[in-house]
Design an enzyme around this catalytic site. Structure first.
Site, PDB file in Angstrom:
ATOM      1  N   ASP A   9      48.019  44.234  69.360  1.00 35.16           N
ATOM      2  CA  ASP A   9      47.468  45.038  68.265  1.00 35.16           C
ATOM      3  C   ASP A   9      47.382  44.221  66.976  1.00 35.16           C
ATOM      4  O   ASP A   9      48.388  43.736  66.473  1.00 35.16           O
ATOM      5  CB  ASP A   9      48.362  46.266  68.050  1.00 35.16           C
ATOM      6  CG  ASP A   9      47.707  47.284  67.141  1.00 35.16           C
ATOM      7  OD1 ASP A   9      46.752  46.927  66.428  1.00 35.16           O
ATOM      8  OD2 ASP A   9      48.156  48.444  67.129  1.00 35.16           O
ATOM      9  N   HIS A  29      46.050  45.460  64.083  1.00 36.82           N
ATOM     10  CA  HIS A  29      45.993  46.318  62.887  1.00 36.82           C
ATOM     11  C   HIS A  29      47.240  46.084  62.038  1.00 36.82           C
ATOM     12  O   HIS A  29      48.337  46.436  62.450  1.00 36.82           O
ATOM     13  CB  HIS A  29      45.913  47.792  63.296  1.00 36.82           C
ATOM     14  CG  HIS A  29      44.665  48.141  64.029  1.00 36.82           C
ATOM     15  ND1 HIS A  29      44.599  48.128  65.403  1.00 36.82           N
ATOM     16  CD2 HIS A  29      43.432  48.473  63.589  1.00 36.82           C
ATOM     17  CE1 HIS A  29      43.373  48.454  65.773  1.00 36.82           C
ATOM     18  NE2 HIS A  29      42.641  48.665  64.692  1.00 36.82           N
TER      19      HIS A  29
END
Ligand code: B12
Length: 128
Positions: A15, A17
């Site tokens: 991930d 983000h």
């Protein structure tokens, strides 16, 4: 003076983000916490290692890209083995994507927009 509580922050697995976890880290630091910021793309084991090395009070991790369940397979057991308590929020608090897609669909339908039945609606993830 009371000892500052230590927390580990980051997003797990593949991930990327990072914005939310940076904001969260800043807010906790401003509130007087000692924050160990692992950033994004962090393997689950690194959270456990960092928590052990710093005798952290809590790990605050997130996963936004839809693969969290896969990334965290076996994580609960590894935490228990390491003597760390683990808590996952109930799935009904993790429905961001479904809600957004449903809303976008309802909005298009209301405007009379339709797709042909030949539409290929298979979800495309990062992994097979
Ligand atoms: C910006 C963004 C990106 C950027 C990220 C840039 C970066 N460097 O961070 C880019 C373009 C790279 C990106 C890529 C992808 N993205 Co994206 N992205 C977003 C977007 C639009 C905003 C996320 C964001 O930064 N929000 C702003 C911050 C401030 O908010 P936040 O992250 O929610 O964090 C706040 C709270 O949630 C909370 N919080 C956050 N973490 C934690 C942890 C704890 C413990 C606590 C208590 C609170 C907390 O506090 C924060 C501050 O208020 C969201 C959609 C959305 N509206 O959320 C999609 C979204 C997260 N992305 C999504 C997807 C699918 C992807 C991709 C897989 C797309 C693709 N197929 O390539 C890739 C994945 C890449 C990867 N390897 O991770 C999906 C995830 C689907 C799901 N979860 O079911 C979303 C929801 C969009 C969607 N509706 O489809 N993305």
């Amino acid at each position: 003076m009371a000892k500052k509580a230590t927390i580990i922050t980051g997003t797990v697995g593949n991930d990327a983000h990072v914005i939310g976890t940076k904001i969260l880290s800043r807010a906790f630091r401003d509130a007087g916490f000692n924050v160990v910021e692992l950033g994004c793309l962090t393997p689950p084991e690194e959270f456990i290692q960092a928590a052990q090395e710093t005798a952290a009070d809590a790990i605050l991790m997130s996963s936004l890209y839809g693969m969290g369940e896969m990334d965290l397979q076996g994580f609960k057991d590894k935490c228990r083995e390491a003597g760390l308590a683990v808590f996952f929020p109930p799935p009904e608090l993790c429905t961001d994507n479904a809600a957004m897609i449903a809303f976008a669909g309802a909005w298009r339908l209301e405007r009379g927009q339709r797709s042909l039945l030949s539409l290929r609606a298979a979800a495309a993830g990062l992994r097979p």
